[in-house]
Design a protein around this motif. Structure first.
Motif, PDB file in Angstrom:
ATOM      1  N   UNK A 149       0.840  -1.211   0.000  1.00 43.25           N
ATOM      2  CA  UNK A 149       0.000   0.000   0.000  1.00 43.25           C
ATOM      3  C   UNK A 149       0.871   1.255   0.000  1.00 43.25           C
ATOM      4  N   UNK A 150       1.934   1.247   0.811  1.00 43.96           N
ATOM      5  CA  UNK A 150       2.856   2.390   0.850  1.00 43.96           C
ATOM      6  C   UNK A 150       3.516   2.593  -0.511  1.00 43.96           C
ATOM      7  N   UNK A 151       3.887   1.500  -1.172  1.00 39.03           N
ATOM      8  CA  UNK A 151       4.506   1.600  -2.492  1.00 39.03           C
ATOM      9  C   UNK A 151       3.533   2.212  -3.492  1.00 39.03           C
ATOM     10  N   UNK A 152       2.291   1.773  -3.490  1.00 37.50           N
ATOM     11  CA  UNK A 152       1.289   2.338  -4.405  1.00 37.50           C
ATOM     12  C   UNK A 152       1.098   3.834  -4.152  1.00 37.50           C
ATOM     13  N   UNK A 153       0.994   4.208  -2.872  1.00 39.08           N
ATOM     14  CA  UNK A 153       0.816   5.636  -2.544  1.00 39.08           C
ATOM     15  C   UNK A 153       2.006   6.459  -3.007  1.00 39.08           C
ATOM     16  N   UNK A 154       3.214   5.937  -2.787  1.00 46.19           N
ATOM     17  CA  UNK A 154       4.418   6.674  -3.188  1.00 46.19           C
ATOM     18  C   UNK A 154       4.482   6.807  -4.707  1.00 46.19           C
ATOM     19  N   UNK A 155       4.167   5.743  -5.430  1.00 46.46           N
ATOM     20  CA  UNK A 155       4.175   5.812  -6.897  1.00 46.46           C
ATOM     21  C   UNK A 155       3.142   6.815  -7.401  1.00 46.46           C
ATOM     22  N   UNK A 156       1.947   6.790  -6.818  1.00 44.39           N
ATOM     23  CA  UNK A 156       0.917   7.756  -7.230  1.00 44.39           C
ATOM     24  C   UNK A 156       1.384   9.183  -6.949  1.00 44.39           C
ATOM     25  N   UNK A 157       1.975   9.409  -5.790  1.00 46.59           N
ATOM     26  CA  UNK A 157       2.408  10.752  -5.413  1.00 46.59           C
ATOM     27  C   UNK A 157       3.486  11.271  -6.373  1.00 46.59           C
ATOM     28  N   UNK A 158       4.470  10.443  -6.671  1.00 46.24           N
ATOM     29  CA  UNK A 158       5.545  10.870  -7.572  1.00 46.24           C
ATOM     30  C   UNK A 158       5.006  11.064  -8.985  1.00 46.24           C
ATOM     31  N   UNK A 159       4.182  10.136  -9.450  1.00 52.07           N
ATOM     32  CA  UNK A 159       3.646  10.249 -10.818  1.00 52.07           C
ATOM     33  C   UNK A 159       2.722  11.458 -10.950  1.00 52.07           C
ATOM     34  N   UNK A 160       1.943  11.768  -9.929  1.00 57.00           N
ATOM     35  CA  UNK A 160       1.117  12.976  -9.965  1.00 57.00           C
ATOM     36  C   UNK A 160       1.993  14.228 -10.021  1.00 57.00           C
ATOM     37  N   UNK A 161       3.082  14.236  -9.261  1.00 55.87           N
ATOM     38  CA  UNK A 161       3.993  15.388  -9.265  1.00 55.87           C
ATOM     39  C   UNK A 161       4.667  15.527 -10.631  1.00 55.87           C
ATOM     40  N   UNK A 162       5.050  14.413 -11.251  1.00 61.34           N
ATOM     41  CA  UNK A 162       5.654  14.467 -12.592  1.00 61.34           C
ATOM     42  C   UNK A 162       4.658  15.020 -13.613  1.00 61.34           C
ATOM     43  N   UNK A 163       3.408  14.603 -13.512  1.00 62.09           N
ATOM     44  CA  UNK A 163       2.375  15.115 -14.426  1.00 62.09           C
ATOM     45  C   UNK A 163       2.117  16.598 -14.187  1.00 62.09           C
ATOM     46  N   UNK A 164       2.115  17.015 -12.918  1.00 59.40           N
ATOM     47  CA  UNK A 164       1.903  18.431 -12.608  1.00 59.40           C
ATOM     48  C   UNK A 164       3.075  19.267 -13.111  1.00 59.40           C
ATOM     49  N   UNK A 165       4.294  18.755 -13.004  1.00 61.18           N
ATOM     50  CA  UNK A 165       5.469  19.463 -13.514  1.00 61.18           C
ATOM     51  C   UNK A 165       5.367  19.613 -15.029  1.00 61.18           C
ATOM     52  N   UNK A 166       4.984  18.530 -15.707  1.00 66.52           N
ATOM     53  CA  UNK A 166       4.834  18.591 -17.167  1.00 66.52           C
ATOM     54  C   UNK A 166       3.768  19.614 -17.557  1.00 66.52           C
ATOM     55  N   UNK A 167       2.643  19.596 -16.844  1.00 66.10           N
ATOM     56  CA  UNK A 167       1.564  20.552 -17.146  1.00 66.10           C
ATOM     57  C   UNK A 167       2.035  21.993 -16.914  1.00 66.10           C
ATOM     58  N   UNK A 168       2.813  22.212 -15.853  1.00 64.11           N
ATOM     59  CA  UNK A 168       3.332  23.556 -15.582  1.00 64.11           C
ATOM     60  C   UNK A 168       4.316  23.989 -16.661  1.00 64.11           C
ATOM     61  N   UNK A 169       5.157  23.076 -17.142  1.00 61.73           N
ATOM     62  CA  UNK A 169       6.087  23.406 -18.237  1.00 61.73           C
ATOM     63  C   UNK A 169       5.316  23.747 -19.505  1.00 61.73           C
ATOM     64  N   UNK A 170       4.290  22.968 -19.818  1.00 63.72           N
ATOM     65  CA  UNK A 170       3.513  23.214 -21.041  1.00 63.72           C
ATOM     66  C   UNK A 170       2.700  24.496 -20.942  1.00 63.72           C
ATOM     67  N   UNK A 171       2.309  24.888 -19.710  1.00 58.17           N
ATOM     68  CA  UNK A 171       1.562  26.128 -19.514  1.00 58.17           C
ATOM     69  C   UNK A 171       2.474  27.349 -19.440  1.00 58.17           C
ATOM     70  N   UNK A 172       3.788  27.125 -19.410  1.00 62.63           N
ATOM     71  CA  UNK A 172       4.735  28.227 -19.348  1.00 62.63           C
ATOM     72  C   UNK A 172       5.055  28.686 -17.943  1.00 62.63           C
ATOM     73  N   UNK A 173       4.588  27.967 -16.929  1.00 60.03           N
ATOM     74  CA  UNK A 173       4.860  28.357 -15.542  1.00 60.03           C
ATOM     75  C   UNK A 173       6.284  28.015 -15.129  1.00 60.03           C
TER      76      UNK A 173
END
Length: 180
Positions: free
Chosen positions: A63-87
């Motif tokens: 369960x901890x592994x799943x939560x950690x993977x979700x957290x990191x993958x969500x952060x990677x997606x948010x970083x990509x979205x911020x780069x594409x938005x010019x932030x």
């Protein structure tokens, strides 16, 4: 009643009390065999409970592994979205992903004109892989996959596109943890 009869009756009463006391003491205690049987039963029940406890620990780590993977993958997606938005500014010839996991924890100034001076952070800290060695820093517990890397054979690249567990263990669902 004659004195002989009185003495005999008193003697019988006295023997009855002593016998009752000694019989009561024996009936209140446990025999060695009873204690051994109880210990054997407790040992058997403990041997049944031990695998269940180990499975519970494994399930919690998964369960901890799943939560950690979700957290990191969500952060990677948010970083990509911020780069594409010019932030978040970066080279235009590279994929819009961070160079390291540590970049997700660094405070970044928002580059958009309407948000001058505001900062953002994508992770407070990098979560650790619960199946990794305890002495390693959290960033080193993950396998990194670059943008150009194949999902079946992940290789690091100049950016972090995805993460995976380096553990060779297999989950309770039968899938190796590296493939989660």
């Amino acid at each position: 009643m004659t004195p002989r009869r009185l003495i005999a009756a008193a003697d019988r009463r006295l023997r009855g009390r002593v016998g009752a006391r000694s019989r009561g003491a024996i009936e209140r205690g446990f025999t060695l065999i009873e204690l051994l049987v109880c210990l054997a039963i407790l040992g058997f029940l403990a041997s049944l409970a031990l695998p269940m406890a180990e499975m519970t620990v494994q399930r919690e780590k998964e369960r901890e592994l799943k939560r950690a993977l979700w957290e990191i993958r969500d952060a990677l997606d948010a970083y990509r979205a911020a780069r594409e938005a010019g932030a978040v500014l970066g080279p235009g010839d590279r994929p819009p992903y961070p160079a390291t996991l540590q970049d997700l924890t660094q405070e970044v100034v928002d580059a958009r004109a309407d948000r001058q001076g505001q900062t953002m952070r994508f992770l407070r800290r990098v979560p650790r892989d619960p199946f990794a060695e305890p002495g390693l820093p959290a960033e080193q517990t993950w396998g990194l996959r670059g943008y150009q890397s194949d999902a079946d054979n992940p290789q690091p690249g100049p950016e972090v596109y995805d993460v995976y567990s380096k553990s060779t263990a297999v989950g309770l669902n039968g899938v190796p943890l590296k493939q989660w």
